[in-house]
Design an enzyme around this catalytic site. Structure first.
Site, short mmCIF file in Angstrom:
data_model
loop_
_atom_site.label_atom_id
_atom_site.label_comp_id
_atom_site.label_asym_id
_atom_site.label_seq_id
_atom_site.Cartn_x
_atom_site.Cartn_y
_atom_site.Cartn_z
N ILE A 170 -5.20 5.75 -8.33
CA ILE A 170 -5.47 5.15 -9.64
C ILE A 170 -4.32 5.42 -10.62
O ILE A 170 -4.02 4.58 -11.48
CB ILE A 170 -6.83 5.61 -10.21
CG1 ILE A 170 -7.29 4.66 -11.30
CG2 ILE A 170 -6.79 7.04 -10.72
CD1 ILE A 170 -7.53 3.25 -10.87
N SER A 205 1.87 16.83 -9.69
CA SER A 205 1.24 16.41 -8.45
C SER A 205 1.81 17.27 -7.33
O SER A 205 2.99 17.64 -7.39
CB SER A 205 1.54 14.93 -8.18
OG SER A 205 0.82 14.47 -7.08
N ARG A 206 0.97 17.58 -6.35
CA ARG A 206 1.48 18.39 -5.24
C ARG A 206 2.42 17.58 -4.37
O ARG A 206 3.28 18.12 -3.72
CB ARG A 206 0.30 18.93 -4.42
CG ARG A 206 -0.62 19.84 -5.24
CD ARG A 206 -1.91 20.12 -4.53
NE ARG A 206 -2.55 18.87 -4.10
CZ ARG A 206 -3.69 18.80 -3.44
NH1 ARG A 206 -4.34 19.92 -3.14
NH2 ARG A 206 -4.22 17.65 -3.10
N LYS A 217 -12.80 8.80 -14.94
CA LYS A 217 -14.24 8.92 -14.68
C LYS A 217 -14.47 9.46 -13.26
O LYS A 217 -13.64 9.20 -12.40
CB LYS A 217 -14.96 7.58 -14.86
CG LYS A 217 -14.30 6.36 -14.22
CD LYS A 217 -14.29 6.11 -12.76
CE LYS A 217 -15.35 6.33 -11.83
NZ LYS A 217 -15.05 5.68 -10.49
N ASP A 261 -19.50 6.57 -7.00
CA ASP A 261 -18.15 6.52 -7.60
C ASP A 261 -17.91 5.13 -8.22
O ASP A 261 -17.55 5.05 -9.40
CB ASP A 261 -17.08 6.88 -6.55
CG ASP A 261 -15.69 6.83 -7.15
OD1 ASP A 261 -15.26 7.83 -7.76
OD2 ASP A 261 -15.02 5.78 -7.03
P1 NAP Z 1 -6.83 9.94 -4.89
O1 NAP Z 1 -5.70 8.97 -4.80
O2 NAP Z 1 -7.53 10.29 -3.63
O3 NAP Z 1 -6.43 11.29 -5.59
C1 NAP Z 1 -5.67 11.37 -6.77
C2 NAP Z 1 -4.72 12.56 -6.70
O4 NAP Z 1 -5.44 13.75 -6.95
C3 NAP Z 1 -4.09 12.77 -5.36
O5 NAP Z 1 -2.94 11.99 -5.22
C4 NAP Z 1 -3.79 14.24 -5.34
O6 NAP Z 1 -2.48 14.42 -5.80
C5 NAP Z 1 -4.76 14.84 -6.33
N1 NAP Z 1 -5.73 15.68 -5.64
C6 NAP Z 1 -6.64 15.32 -4.72
N2 NAP Z 1 -7.36 16.38 -4.34
C7 NAP Z 1 -6.91 17.43 -5.05
C8 NAP Z 1 -7.24 18.82 -5.10
N3 NAP Z 1 -8.23 19.32 -4.35
N4 NAP Z 1 -6.56 19.59 -5.96
C9 NAP Z 1 -5.58 19.08 -6.71
N5 NAP Z 1 -5.22 17.80 -6.68
C10 NAP Z 1 -5.87 16.98 -5.87
O7 NAP Z 1 -7.96 9.40 -5.88
P2 NAP Z 1 -7.98 8.17 -6.88
O8 NAP Z 1 -8.52 6.98 -6.21
O9 NAP Z 1 -6.70 8.05 -7.60
O10 NAP Z 1 -9.14 8.66 -7.87
C11 NAP Z 1 -8.95 9.70 -8.80
C12 NAP Z 1 -10.01 9.55 -9.87
O11 NAP Z 1 -9.86 8.25 -10.45
C13 NAP Z 1 -11.44 9.63 -9.35
O12 NAP Z 1 -12.25 10.35 -10.23
C14 NAP Z 1 -11.88 8.18 -9.26
O13 NAP Z 1 -13.28 8.02 -9.46
C15 NAP Z 1 -11.11 7.57 -10.41
N6 NAP Z 1 -10.86 6.13 -10.25
C16 NAP Z 1 -10.39 5.63 -9.08
C17 NAP Z 1 -10.24 4.25 -8.91
C18 NAP Z 1 -9.74 3.63 -7.63
O14 NAP Z 1 -9.81 2.40 -7.49
N7 NAP Z 1 -9.22 4.39 -6.69
C19 NAP Z 1 -10.55 3.41 -9.96
C20 NAP Z 1 -10.95 3.95 -11.17
C21 NAP Z 1 -11.11 5.31 -11.29
P3 NAP Z 1 -1.50 15.46 -5.08
O15 NAP Z 1 -2.02 15.71 -3.69
O16 NAP Z 1 -0.18 14.77 -5.06
O17 NAP Z 1 -1.51 16.67 -5.94
#
Ligand code: NAP
Length: 307
Positions: free
Chosen positions: A11, A33-34, A87, A165
């Site tokens: 996101i 970011s890691r 969110k 979600d």
């Molecule tokens: P994602 O790509 O799976 O994760 C986002 C980033 O969080 C990862 O790149 C990772 O970065 C970091 N991360 C993951 N687990 C972690 C941990 N245990 N400790 C520290 N960092 C961690 O997820 P996403 O889809 O972007 O979603 C993130 C949030 O945005 C969620 O709450 C989701 O509900 C919301 N969201 C998502 C979407 C969608 O379409 N995907 C839409 C709207 C809102 P590093 O590993 O590089 O540190």
């Protein structure tokens, strides 16, 4: 104003980076970011170093999944930074209350964003419903998890919310557009035998004036995707389609799209307002409904989810 993005995943790259780049209010000054980074932007691998070495960055936007988010959020507030949360705003309601108290004590801005509320026709739907008598509202949110969440193991773990979600996005719209409150009356959660969170859910809500309000969320939808809310009133039927991008009244397109294009640009505009004026925007109603669905929901074990 300088801002740092934390959690450079799906996101952050799809929405936050372009919204900040297009904003007259914000400059993306750093990332944390890691593993991820954004070309041309200073990259940190831990938040503490950023907070210590970049006192000029006063605002942090967290794009992490909900479970790891609280520690990052608290560290940012305690370091006196304004904070914007993807969110859901936390893994639990207690975490969200703690963040609210901490931000109040620190005098920092805090924004629990609900991006779907910023969809083009949500404001128009709210205005249309304001003086109508609601008899029935049905939410249908059906999408293909493999298409929208590829490889995201965290959504199947405790605190990952599963189908809630996306479902919480629908509930963020419903709580915004309905003039009267709803709460969960009963729920059924279908949980794959190899997962901790549901792949599908049905909820019946109690409505303050007795309207029938229900929701069905399903992550097994192939082909056309459905993000729809239908509200039947004494003066016609309102349908929000495509997650709030389109509004129909009795089947005919209606309403003015909100000014400024896009959900995330509007979120960053609102965050700029909160920072400039000071304030906390932490509406926990969508999350309360989801928490209550988990509390009251009857679990049905269903076939294993294999991506
Ligand atoms: P994602 O790509 O799976 O994760 C986002 C980033 O969080 C990862 O790149 C990772 O970065 C970091 N991360 C993951 N687990 C972690 C941990 N245990 N400790 C520290 N960092 C961690 O997820 P996403 O889809 O972007 O979603 C993130 C949030 O945005 C969620 O709450 C989701 O509900 C919301 N969201 C998502 C979407 C969608 O379409 N995907 C839409 C709207 C809102 P590093 O590993 O590089 O540190």
């Amino acid at each position: 104003m300088k801002i740092a993005l934390v959690g450079i995943g799906k996101i952050a790259l799809d929405q936050h980076v372009p919204a900040i780049a297009a904003s007259p209010d914000w400059e993306l000054a750093a990332t944390v970011s890691r593993s991820g980074r954004v070309d041309g932007v200073e990259a940190f691998t831990d938040l503490e170093t950023l907070l210590e070495t970049r006192p000029d960055i006063r605002t942090i936007s967290l794009c992490l999944p909900p479970v790891p988010r609280f520690a990052y959020a608290m560290a940012a507030i305690k370091a006196g930074r304004h904070l914007m949360l993807e969110k859901p705003p936390g893994a639990t309601l207690a975490e969200c209350h703690a963040l609210t108290e901490a931000a109040r004590a620190a005098g920092t801005a805090l924004y629990a964003t609900w991006h779907s509320r910023q969809a083009d026709m949500v404001a128009a739907a709210k205005a249309w419903l304001a003086d109508k008598h609601l008899s029935r509202l049905i939410v249908t949110w059906k999408e293909d998890v493999c298409r929208w969440h590829p490889g995201q193991a965290w959504i199947w773990e405790p605190g990952g919310l599963g189908v809630f979600d996306p479902g919480i996005n629908a509930l963020s719209i419903v709580t915004e557009i309905l003039p009267e409150a709803i709460h969960v009356a009963e729920a059924t959660l279908e949980v794959p035998e190899n997962c901790q969170t549901p792949i599908a859910a049905r909820i019946r809500f109690a409505h303050a004036s007795g309207a029938e309000v229900s929701a069905v969320f399903d992550w097994r939808q192939e082909g056309d995707q459905t993000w729809e809310i239908e509200a039947v009133t004494d003066q016609g039927t309102l349908t929000l389609k495509d997650g709030g991008a389109v509004m129909l009244i009795d089947g005919t397109a209606s309403g003015q799209a909100a000014p400024l294009a896009g959900e995330y640009p509007r979120l960053y505009q609102q965050m700029a307002r909160l920072v400039e004026q000071g304030g906390i925007d932490m509406d926990l109603r969508p999350m309360t409904l989801v928490a209550d669905a988990f509390t009251l929901g009857r679990r049905i074990t269903t076939e294993a989810f294999i991506e």
